[in-house]
Design a protein around this motif. Structure first.
Motif, PDB file in Angstrom:
ATOM      1  N   TYR A 168       0.804  -1.101  -0.031  1.00 17.61           N
ATOM      2  CA  TYR A 168      -0.075   0.015  -0.178  1.00 17.61           C
ATOM      3  C   TYR A 168       0.832   1.312   0.160  1.00 17.61           C
ATOM      4  O   TYR A 168       0.335   2.151  -0.577  1.00 17.61           O
ATOM      5  N   GLY A 169       1.911   1.131   0.714  1.00 21.01           N
ATOM      6  CA  GLY A 169       2.858   2.510   0.745  1.00 21.01           C
ATOM      7  C   GLY A 169       3.434   2.573  -0.515  1.00 21.01           C
ATOM      8  O   GLY A 169       3.647   3.897  -1.140  1.00 21.01           O
ATOM      9  N   GLU A 170       3.943   1.566  -1.149  1.00 20.17           N
ATOM     10  CA  GLU A 170       4.530   1.575  -2.437  1.00 20.17           C
ATOM     11  C   GLU A 170       3.499   2.220  -3.580  1.00 20.17           C
ATOM     12  O   GLU A 170       4.047   3.054  -4.080  1.00 20.17           O
ATOM     13  N   LEU A 171       2.308   1.833  -3.471  1.00 19.06           N
ATOM     14  CA  LEU A 171       1.550   2.290  -4.366  1.00 19.06           C
ATOM     15  C   LEU A 171       0.861   3.645  -4.445  1.00 19.06           C
ATOM     16  O   LEU A 171       1.092   4.303  -5.160  1.00 19.06           O
ATOM     17  N   THR A 172       0.549   4.040  -2.960  1.00 17.60           N
ATOM     18  CA  THR A 172      -0.049   5.266  -2.968  1.00 17.60           C
ATOM     19  C   THR A 172       1.036   6.371  -2.433  1.00 17.60           C
ATOM     20  O   THR A 172       0.870   7.516  -2.655  1.00 17.60           O
ATOM     21  N   GLY A 173       2.146   6.012  -1.903  1.00 15.63           N
ATOM     22  CA  GLY A 173       3.154   6.930  -1.302  1.00 15.63           C
ATOM     23  C   GLY A 173       4.118   6.956  -2.082  1.00 15.63           C
ATOM     24  O   GLY A 173       5.305   8.292  -2.211  1.00 15.63           O
ATOM     25  N   MET A 174       4.247   6.162  -3.223  1.00 12.75           N
ATOM     26  CA  MET A 174       5.552   6.309  -4.125  1.00 12.75           C
ATOM     27  C   MET A 174       5.259   6.165  -5.645  1.00 12.75           C
ATOM     28  O   MET A 174       5.649   7.401  -6.395  1.00 12.75           O
TER      29      MET A 174
END
Length: 508
Positions: free
Chosen positions: A273-279
């Motif tokens: 989720y962090g890779e998708l939405t934050g990066m």
């Protein structure tokens, strides 16, 4: 206000947006290196609530102040502007204080039962202090946007980003070693300081304008009439923003939960989720910085043209906006689709993120198109249409997340996002045609730019395929593809003399 002023205002905001987004990338790269993908996922869980807070306390009022300021200024009734700003800011302040109290005292319950992540409670309490600054500051920026004086909003964005970056740089060494909960707390410290600094800057310039413009002290509209006018416009706009933010928040809460059903552990789901939405998604939206500024500028431009019934001006603005958006969207899609691994390696040092970037690249034309179309429809007063279209878009995405993500993982999210964007874009273009008579040619708006983008990207791909990715090569790739893209656009007739004159004309 003429076409030249619109373009100048857009250029100022675009420059600020591009600069702040580049600064934001430094900020996110720095954070991802310090707290990792799981920490980014924790931070991204909080941001939708912050967006929801903005929607409740300022989302409708910012556009309302911008539209009413432009309208009253166009009619020569400048005495109403000061009262509109004061009453709107007061309402924003009241709502933000109430919401801050709810967030501060209910942080533990929200973290445990809504976000289902107890480590976010500390950050939520701190975030409550940023809401009043964010709310009133956004309202005051609407005043400057309505007058197409974009310098103050632009520099407030830059100042906000500088304070965010500076704070995380200074605080990371203190809080990050204590765990992800405190690392997230340090990032939220940057939000609070950034919003407070941006508010002080905007408020100072508003007071300066107020002292210079004597007409602001002489309202020509009664308090009751002004209050009713503000609410009649702000309530539907706020409903649109709030509903959209609620559904977006639900999407972001569901993604890591449904990913866990796909077979990932809770840590892996949060990291994905962090890779998708934050990066990846911020990288995808980087080229749209200009369009975001353009969309903001379109609201007062279209509102003013409607106020004085300049239909030709409205049609020219709509046509030029759609053409510009399609050119940027098609070019960005080709860039991300042909160089996904290289871009992710240069930006984040992780070429594997290209697997996420590649399928999302094809959404660029639709994604960027929605940014511009929303600005046009806001200026035309189509708030209820936007309200229902946003609900439809989110419901389609949520359906894919809920039903398909446990079986297909992140591919289900990409498919749902594409279907929602396609449906809303078709409906929005039909609404624009009904209101303005403008019906863009699919081949002119999408076919030609896509052909030009594919040709430019593939040629550059062949040239650099034997090279090792590096920041210098990345900059050269962008420059080379940009030049080739413009050449092919001209060769295909997208940048002919009539098109360029369309962007340069002033209103009649």
């Amino acid at each position: 206000m003429g076409r030249k002023q619109l373009l100048v205002g857009t250029a100022i905001l675009a420059g600020a947006n591009i600069l702040t987004k580049c600064m934001g990338f430094f900020y996110r790269i720095f954070m991802s290196n310090y707290i990792g993908a799981e920490g980014m996922g924790l931070y991204q869980l909080i941001l939708p609530l912050y967006t929801l807070a903005w929607s409740i306390t300022a989302g409708g009022f910012t556009v309302t102040v911008s539209r009413l300021t432009a309208r009253e200024h166009a009619r020569g009734e400048n005495g109403s502007i000061g009262r509109i700003v004061k009453q709107s800011a007061s309402l924003c302040l009241l709502l933000s204080i109430l919401l801050s109290c709810v967030l501060f005292w209910g942080a533990d319950w929200i973290a445990l039962h809504v976000l289902q992540e107890s480590r976010t409670a500390l950050s939520l309490r701190l975030l409550a202090f940023a809401i009043p600054f964010m709310s009133v500051g956004s309202c005051l920026r609407g005043f400057f946007q309505g007058l197409q004086q974009m310098t103050v909003p632009a520099f407030s964005q830059i100042l906000e980003q500088l304070l965010r970056i500076g704070s995380i740089y200074l605080l990371a060494g203190i809080f990050v070693p204590r765990g992800l909960e405190y690392a997230c707390f340090a990032a939220v410290c940057g939000i609070v300081l950034g919003e407070a600094g941006a508010f002080c800057y905007t408020f100072f310039h508003y007071l300066h304008k107020k002292r210079r413009w004597k007409f602001i002290r002489k309202p020509a509209i009664s308090s009751g009439a002004c209050f009713s006018l503000i609410l009649s416009m702000a309530i539907p706009l706020s409903a649109i923003r709030i509903t959209g933010s609620l559904l977006s928040t639900l999407e972001n809460i569901l993604i890591p939960q449904r990913l866990a059903l796909y077979g990932s552990s809770s840590q892996e789901a949060l990291a994905s989720y962090g890779e998708l939405t934050g990066m990846v998604m911020p990288l995808l939206m980087l080229p749209s910085a200009f369009l975001m500024a353009f969309s903001v500028s379109l609201v007062p431009e279209i509102s003013e043209a409607c106020a004085v019934s300049q239909n030709n001006r409205i049609r020219r603005t709509v046509s030029a906006s759609l053409l510009l958006t399609s050119i940027l969207g098609a070019g960005s899609a080709c860039l991300f689709a042909v160089f996904p691994r290289e871009i992710c390696y240069v930006v984040y040092g992780r070429s594997n993120l290209g697997q996420l970037l590649f399928p999302l690249a094809f959404l660029c034309p639709l994604l960027y198109g929605q940014t511009t179309i929303n600005g046009l429809l806001n200026g035309l007063g189509e708030h209820f249409f936007l309200f229902w279209s946003h609900i439809l878009s989110s419901l389609i995405t949520i359906a894919f997340i809920w039903f398909a993500m446990p079986y297909w993982g992140l591919s289900a999210f990409c498919a749902g996002w594409f279907c929602s964007l396609l449906a809303v874009t078709i409906l929005s273009l039909r609404k624009l045609k009904k209101r303005t008579g403008v019906s863009p040619s699919l081949f002119d708006c999408f076919g030609r730019p896509i052909l030009a983008g594919i040709a430019a990207a593939l040629i550059i791909r062949l040239i650099i395929q034997t090279s090792t990715p590096s920041p210098l090569l990345f900059c050269g790739t962008l420059l080379g593809m940009g030049i080739l893209y413009l050449v092919f656009l001209g060769a295909l007739g997208c940048l002919n003399e009539d098109t360029l004159q369309l962007l340069k004309r002033k209103r009649t």
